[in-house]
Design a protein around this motif. Structure first.
Motif, PDB file in Angstrom:
ATOM      1  N   ILE A   1     -37.331  17.843-192.986  1.00  0.00           N
ATOM      2  CA  ILE A   1     -36.566  16.943-193.864  1.00  0.00           C
ATOM      3  C   ILE A   1     -35.793  17.754-194.909  1.00  0.00           C
ATOM      4  N   ILE A   2     -36.505  18.787-195.468  1.00  0.00           N
ATOM      5  CA  ILE A   2     -35.849  19.602-196.496  1.00  0.00           C
ATOM      6  C   ILE A   2     -34.726  20.444-195.891  1.00  0.00           C
ATOM      7  N   ASP A   3     -35.034  21.138-194.768  1.00  0.00           N
ATOM      8  CA  ASP A   3     -34.065  22.078-194.202  1.00  0.00           C
ATOM      9  C   ASP A   3     -32.923  21.373-193.456  1.00  0.00           C
ATOM     10  N   ASP A   4     -33.260  20.315-192.667  1.00  0.00           N
ATOM     11  CA  ASP A   4     -32.245  19.680-191.829  1.00  0.00           C
ATOM     12  C   ASP A   4     -31.613  18.450-192.476  1.00  0.00           C
ATOM     13  N   GLY A   5     -32.294  17.894-193.502  1.00  0.00           N
ATOM     14  CA  GLY A   5     -31.759  16.681-194.123  1.00  0.00           C
ATOM     15  C   GLY A   5     -31.257  16.903-195.521  1.00  0.00           C
TER      16      GLY A   5
ATOM     17  N   ARG B   1     -34.712   9.167-190.430  1.00  0.00           N
ATOM     18  CA  ARG B   1     -35.406   9.238-189.142  1.00  0.00           C
ATOM     19  C   ARG B   1     -36.711  10.022-189.252  1.00  0.00           C
ATOM     20  N   LEU B   2     -36.635  11.222-189.839  1.00  0.00           N
ATOM     21  CA  LEU B   2     -37.849  12.029-189.987  1.00  0.00           C
ATOM     22  C   LEU B   2     -38.828  11.408-190.988  1.00  0.00           C
TER      23      LEU B   2
ATOM     24  N   GLY C   1     -37.605  24.893-196.912  1.00  0.00           N
ATOM     25  CA  GLY C   1     -38.523  23.951-196.274  1.00  0.00           C
ATOM     26  C   GLY C   1     -39.704  24.664-195.621  1.00  0.00           C
ATOM     27  N   SER C   2     -39.417  25.777-194.952  1.00  0.00           N
ATOM     28  CA  SER C   2     -40.492  26.543-194.306  1.00  0.00           C
ATOM     29  C   SER C   2     -41.453  27.116-195.342  1.00  0.00           C
ATOM     30  N   LEU C   3     -40.899  27.569-196.491  1.00  0.00           N
ATOM     31  CA  LEU C   3     -41.747  28.086-197.556  1.00  0.00           C
ATOM     32  C   LEU C   3     -42.664  26.988-198.099  1.00  0.00           C
ATOM     33  N   THR C   4     -42.096  25.783-198.275  1.00  0.00           N
ATOM     34  CA  THR C   4     -42.898  24.650-198.757  1.00  0.00           C
ATOM     35  C   THR C   4     -44.016  24.325-197.766  1.00  0.00           C
TER      36      THR C   4
ATOM     37  N   THR D   1     -28.252  12.166-194.365  1.00  0.00           N
ATOM     38  CA  THR D   1     -29.115  11.031-194.729  1.00  0.00           C
ATOM     39  C   THR D   1     -29.809  10.428-193.509  1.00  0.00           C
ATOM     40  N   ALA D   2     -29.119  10.355-192.385  1.00  0.00           N
ATOM     41  CA  ALA D   2     -29.706   9.766-191.173  1.00  0.00           C
ATOM     42  C   ALA D   2     -30.942  10.555-190.731  1.00  0.00           C
TER      43      ALA D   2
END
Length: 575
Positions: free
Chosen positions: A40-44, A55-56, A271-274, A50-51
């Motif tokens: 969600i963080i990396d791709d959204g 979705r995720l 996102g990966s770090l989180t 927003t989509a």
């Protein structure tokens, strides 16, 4: 401990498998959530898509709901199994203790048996509940967390290998400190129970001798010892949790510091770090949960050992299989001797006599001469060391316990009543007895008049309440109710162990006359301190130092027995 739990957990194998499956589903969902959050963080969020976020986010919500449902179901099954195992353990201890002889009961002692059936079982229940709730979850979460963390960023994996050993070392050190304290705590609980039970039972003696302050000091000392041990364990926990929190927060800070440097260098995304940080915390929490359970194990092991000591003690009184059909009540002692294990001298030596249906045998002697022990051999409260006790020519050990209870009724020295009603106490040995039969027994026992007018908040007459131990009736009333209980059972053999001692002379005489009228075909053995209670017996045995020194009727013994003459003289003032 594992053998004990495995033995009692066997009937619940299906529910245990359900717990494992639900725990696996819970862990799978927990491990999947940080990965979804990273996407969600990396791709959204990072791209403003927003989509993708919706979705995720929807998938994440569904996974969270699955985790919630699986977790709740797992805890429900775990609690149900743990409580069922505790119930079965208590029942097993109760059944085993119920078969113990008087000697075996005294070996353990009532206080420790109560503790073992309650507090010790509770310790095993808690470990079982924690094990099912966490021990299955922890290793899966730890291994899965490591795999998922390495998948997000292998460059920070060294933090896992540093933090986990530190947590394990801390927990092991705490466990080594707490093991001896847990063992001492169980023993201290025994001591508190023993002193409290002794003081409650002997309260009137304590008050009579004005020893309240002394007894209060005894209890305070035992109670303080238990408190100090509990505080000692508490101090370890007080230090333990802040130290663990320090390690967890230190690990989080290290991830943010070193991970931030890797993000700045473009080696890993935010996102990966989180997700890596969440996985590291999950790994450390899993290790902490597992070690927390292992900290509880030492106390549970002590409890399991104490429970096993009871369950592994085979009753000395092996039960026979013969029933009570057509039993007449002919009683015979053949060269009977009895010694307590390890005693220097026997309590009874070479006791031989017989009693036919319709006969009354009186037994008298000085304190400690073995009168009560002699009676205890008949219903097999203990077994002979030598010789045989026979009923209708059959050794008593060949009868089942149920058969013996139908053949023999005993009124002990200390009349004991159970909490309930007059009716429930009198039907203790004959649940199907009618009200008419109960009233007849009360009339014979000279208890009808006071029961008929007795009123309590819960009822009157037979329905009137009785407090535990019969503490709400006088000593004489308690004895008469205990005698009526034996009469209600309607056996072939009656044993009265100094059961008329609290009665006045008039009531004593009326009761003995009623027994002679109504128990024409029964065999009666009456142990007494007063000569007046047994002088009308068909045969009187005089015991001295565990031997029958003289036997005969009252008149015969007055003429021939010096021991009997001394007893009579001490009571009535003439030979």
């Amino acid at each position: 401990m594992l053998k004990l739990l495995a033995r009692f957990a066997r009937p619940y194998g299906g529910q245990l498998l359900a717990v494992i499956a639900l725990q696996a589903l819970t862990v799978g969902a927990i491990l999947f959530l940080p990965a979804l959050n990273a996407k969600i963080i990396d791709d959204g969020v990072a791209t403003g898509d927003t989509a993708t976020i919706w979705r995720l986010g929807g998938i994440m919500l569904a996974v969270a709901l699955v985790q919630l449902a699986a977790s709740v179901s797992s805890v429900w099954f775990s609690a149900r199994v743990a409580m069922s195992i505790g119930r079965d353990l208590r029942a097993a201890i109760f059944r085993r203790v119920s078969g113990f002889s008087t000697h075996q009961m005294s070996q353990f002692g009532p206080a420790t048996l109560i503790t073992r059936a309650t507090n010790d079982v509770q310790q095993l229940q808690m470990v079982m509940l924690m094990a099912m709730s966490m021990l299955v979850l922890a290793p899966i979460m730890a291994v899965g967390g490591v795999v998922m963390a390495l998948r997000e960023d292998a460059g920070l994996s060294w933090l896992v290998w540093v933090a986990v050993p530190i947590i394990v070392a801390i927990m092991v050190f705490a466990g080594l400190k707490m093991v001896p304290l847990f063992r001492q705590m169980q023993e201290a609980i025994d001591d508190v129970n023993h002193i409290l039970r002794e003081q409650i039972t002997g309260m009137r003696v304590v008050r009579a001798f004005v020893r309240e302050d002394y007894e209060a000091q005894r209890f305070t000392k035992a109670n303080q010892h238990l408190t100090d041990l509990a505080i000692g364990v508490g101090k370890i926990f007080v230090v333990l949790f802040p130290v663990i929190s320090l390690v967890l927060h230190g690990a989080t800070a290290a991830v943010l510091w070193f991970g931030g440097l890797r993000v700045a260098d473009g080696l890993v995304e935010v996102g990966s770090l989180t997700a890596f940080m969440q996985y590291l915390l999950q790994i450390l929490m899993a290790v902490m949960m597992a070690t927390m359970i292992f900290l509880m194990v030492p106390r549970a092991m002590v409890a399991a050992k104490r429970i096993n000591e009871v369950l592994a003690t085979e009753p000395e009184l092996a039960e026979g299989s013969r029933d009570a059909a057509n039993t007449q009540g002919y009683l015979e002692f053949r060269n009977v001797s009895f010694s307590y294990p390890g005693a220097d001298e026997p309590v009874l030596t070479d006791i031989s006599f017989s009693a036919a249906p319709g006969q009354t045998i009186g037994i008298i002697g000085s304190t400690g001469s073995g009168k009560t022990t002699l009676l205890n051999l008949i219903p097999r409260l203990t077994d002979t060391s030598a010789g045989e006790v026979l009923i209708d020519g059959v050794p008593v050990h060949q009868y089942s316990r149920e058969a013996l209870s139908q053949i023999v009724s005993m009124v002990p020295q200390k009349a004991y009543l159970f909490s309930g009603t007059v009716a429930s106490n009198l039907r203790f040995g004959a649940p199907e007895a009618t009200d008419d039969a109960v009233w007849r027994a009360l009339e014979t026992a000279q208890a009808k008049d006071f029961v008929a007018v007795r009123e309590t908040a819960k009822g009157s007459g037979l329905a009137s309440s009785i407090a535990q131990g019969g503490s709400d009736v006088s000593g004489g009333q308690r004895q008469r109710l205990a005698i009526a209980r034996a009469l209600t059972a309607g056996p072939s053999i009656y044993l009265f162990d100094d059961s008329f001692s609290a009665l006045d002379a008039t009531t004593d005489a009326a009761l003995r006359a009623a027994l002679a009228r109504h128990l024409l075909d029964a065999t009666m053995l009456i142990v007494a301190q007063r000569v007046a209670t047994i002088k009308d017996a068909d045969h009187i045995l005089v015991l001295e130092h565990g031997r029958i020194v003289d036997a005969g009727t009252h008149d015969q013994l007055l003429a021939t027995s010096s021991v009997y003459q001394q007893i009579v003289q001490s009571q009535v003032g003439h030979g």
